[in-house]
Design an enzyme around this catalytic site. Structure first.
Site, short mmCIF file in Angstrom:
data_model
loop_
_atom_site.label_atom_id
_atom_site.label_comp_id
_atom_site.label_asym_id
_atom_site.label_seq_id
_atom_site.Cartn_x
_atom_site.Cartn_y
_atom_site.Cartn_z
N GLU A 29 -12.33 143.35 -13.42
CA GLU A 29 -12.54 144.68 -12.84
C GLU A 29 -14.13 144.55 -13.31
O GLU A 29 -14.76 145.22 -13.91
CB GLU A 29 -12.10 144.97 -14.48
N GLU A 44 -3.47 143.59 -9.89
CA GLU A 44 -2.77 144.36 -11.28
C GLU A 44 -2.02 145.98 -10.60
O GLU A 44 -2.65 146.35 -9.52
CB GLU A 44 -3.73 145.05 -12.01
#
EC number: 3.2.1.23
Length: 659
Positions: free
Chosen positions: A142, A299
């Protein structure tokens, strides 16, 4: 097309690995991602690489025919590194070190981070390059830019600017540094934006934001070079966070094999509608548009979220399955769920996984198992299918950044929210849209929606003109053509370089913000409007809506202009959603793109195609049963039943139809 799991073997005992792997195999899990935060376990002290525990963990899952995705753990520099090499840590605008505490605590340009990280990624990639179970790599986690102001970043920023400007004189001229006596006489005077003053030079700030984004690309790039060299048979990707985001992902993903996203639609989004303008479907369409191809979800929401915020509500029954199918419907070829079980230690103890702290599989796990069974059964049939749309919405990271730097009206003109409100209209109609970079070619589309091109250049203007001249329909909005790409206001009547194509000029504007305004269409219907009012003078265009109050009552607010074989619409204000619905519905009918099915509120439709086969996904994201009337008979891939007239979708229900 498979289902995967995010797993953290470093947090559990080898005995637990065996139990978890056995249950994963029984459930049908195909892929396990691991190692993204485990740097200190793999290199407890400098140069002391300890991969044996990871070898053992990989073998546990590989022995049960699960593929492995490994991650480079550069998001979490270990304590020995930040203690011995303080240049790894970033500095804030007051030149104070930002201490480690969560993650992402690194300067993206740090020499020490690159030196030590390169050695580590080299060792790790060489070890697993030929492992038969390892199919690919996720770089970091991320990524976001850190606005670092250390000496290294200051030098790097100056070097970055020197590549973009031929001289300091050009920089001064292009930025207009003469204002407030800000001219530079030597490159040594140029720094990152220090201090806390808000009204800094907007050209300077935009370039700094671009530099920060490119610095993340630098951190990704040197890792990519190592992985490409050592692991030619394994893919490389990165798991981006959902929009809005600080990074220009179009540049970041250019050399990666495919896009991956971490998808956490809040449980409250099940009510959807206009109160939540940044809906999940927009995120997925944006992600698919980055490389204009299918993607992975690395995710996926599996339980209530809670870490740096209070614990959110638990996913409503059916939401995990529905949201997972939603990602597949919009282009995901792999859905990896975060996480297998809730952590019992660390900051994310209450970011819940599929299995709670009780260690007893419950309702959410059973829902996941149902999803996995369905995907495994239909995966081969759906594999290779893609999404083909004839409507595009242009998205620009630069517009988002520039409008964020200088709020244009009370309450703001929020670029992503405005884009999303237009996207929502097509979503509710069941009309597929591609959300693509504004620099992309437009071949294959019939309708292109262009939210506020605040920054505009000749290339983009000419691309839109060509598209319209050849028969396409373009929809422009206010705050188009205001500035050039240096974030400098253009001395041209708005909408600047697109004024001729739009057939209007803006004689004056009014930043109405949240004040009550109205527009009126040709049928006499009135609609609320906010944010902005462009007072339009016709230069060939025809008005289709007028302002209905204030001193400019009767002045054109929305226009359409014939341009070549196509047309260009210009929307001078920001109407309520019902006006956009009416406007786009009419345009779609003219372009022979009108939806064939009428969707109830909260039901999404998406179509994936493969050859002559089409797969129609219906996703009910509400808490109530919904009915969808069919135009022709369909067969359900989930139940094998034929539906002659209608499909009944239970709360959070899913169906996949084919002719």
């Amino acid at each position: 097309m498979k289902i995967g799991i995010d797993y953290y073997p470093e947090q559990w005992t080898p005995e637990q690995w065996e139990k978890d792997a056995a249950l994963m195999q029984e459930t049908g899990v195909a892929v396990v991602r691991m190692a993204e935060f485990a740097w200190s376990r793999m290199e407890p002290t400098e140069g002391d690489y300890r991969f044996e525990w990871l070898d053992a963990a990989i073998e546990v899952f590989a022995a049960r025919n699960m593929a492995i995705v490994l991650c480079t753990p550069t998001n979490t520099p270990p304590n020995w590194m930040t203690t011995r090499y303080p240049d790894v840590l970033p500095m804030d605008e007051q030149r104070q070190i930002i201490r480690p505490g969560v993650r992402g605590h690194r300067c993206n340009n740090s020499y020490s981070l690159r030196m030590l990280g390169s050695k580590f990624v080299e060792a790790m990639s060489q070890r697993y390059a030929k492992h038969p179970a390892v199919i690919g790599w996720q770089i970091d986690n991320e990524m976001h830019y850190q606005e670092c102001h250390c000496d290294t970043c200051n030098r790097a920023f100056v070097a970055w600017l020197q590549k973009r400007y031929s001289s300091l004189e050009e920089l001064n001229r292009e930025w207009g540094t003469v204002v407030w006596s800000g001219e530079y006489s030597n490159w040594s005077e140029v720094t990152t934006p220090l201090g806390t003053s808000k009204p800094m030079n907007p050209s300077y700030l935009l370039e700094y934001k671009r530099f920060c984004s490119d610095s993340v690309g630098y951190l990704l790039g040197w890792q990519l070079d190592i992985l490409r060299s050592n692991c030619p048979g394994q893919f490389v990707t990165h798991n981006m966070w959902q929009y809005p985001n600080s990074l220009d992902y179009y540049n970041l993903y250019k050399e990666l094999d495919f896009v991956s996203v971490d998808y956490y639609p809040n449980e409250l989004y099940r009510d959807y509608g206009d109160r939540f303008p940044r809906n999940g479907a927009l995120t997925l369409d944006l992600v698919r548009g980055i490389k204009r191809r299918n993607f992975w979800v690395m995710e996926q929401l599996s339980g209530a979220q809670g870490a740096w915020m209070p614990i959110q509500r638990t996913p409503y029954p059916g939401l995990i399955r529905a949201r997972s199918w939603q990602t597949i419907a919009r282009g995901a070829d792999m859905v990896v769920h975060f996480r297998w079980r809730s952590a019992i230690v660390g900051a994310e103890q209450f970011w819940h996984g599929l299995i709670d702290h009780s260690n007893v599989p419950g309702r959410r796990f059973r829902e996941f198992a149902e999803l996995t069974s369905e995907v495994n059964r239909l995966g081969e049939l759906l594999a290779g299918s893609t999404i083909v749309n004839q409507v595009a919405i242009l998205h620009s990271h630069d517009q988002h950044t520039a409008l964020s730097l200088q709020p244009q009206a009370e309450g703001g003109i929020h670029y992503i929210d405005n884009l999303s409100s237009m996207h929502n209209v097509f979503l509710k109609m069941g009309v597929g849209t591609d959300v693509i970079n504004w620099t992309e070619e437009l071949d294959g589309y019939k309708l292109v929606i262009v939210p506020s091109l605040f920054l505009l250049n000749e290339e983009a203007a000419q691309r839109l003109e060509r598209f319209a001249a050849r028969g396409g329909t373009v929809v422009l909005t206010n705050r188009t053509g205001v500035k050039n790409m240096r974030n400098v206001c253009e001395m041209l009547p708005l909408p600047g370089l697109l004024a001729e194509a739009a057939g209007v000029v803006v004689s004056e504007y009014d930043a109405i913000g949240n004040s009550e305004h109205r527009i009126r269409n040709a049928e006499g219907q009135t609609f609320a409007a906010k944010q902005w009012s462009d007072l339009l003078e016709l230069r060939g265009a025809a008005p289709i809506a007028w302002y209905d109050n204030d001193f400019y009552e009767g002045v054109p607010a929305v226009t359409v202009n014939k341009f070549g074989e196509g047309e260009v619409y210009y929307i001078g204000t920001w109407p309520e959603p019902s006006y956009f619905y009416q406007l786009f519905e009419g345009i779609l009918k003219e372009k022979d793109l009108a939806p064939k099915l009428q969707l109830p509120e909260g039901v999404e439709l998406s179509i994936r195609s493969k050859g002559k086969e089409s797969f129609l996904f219906l996703i009910n994201l509400t808490n109530e049963q919904q009915e969808v009337a069919l135009d022709v008979p369909y067969r359900s891939l989930l139940t094998s039943k034929r539906s002659e007239q209608k499909v009944m979708l239970p709360a959070m229900g899913v169906d996949i139809l084919t002719l």
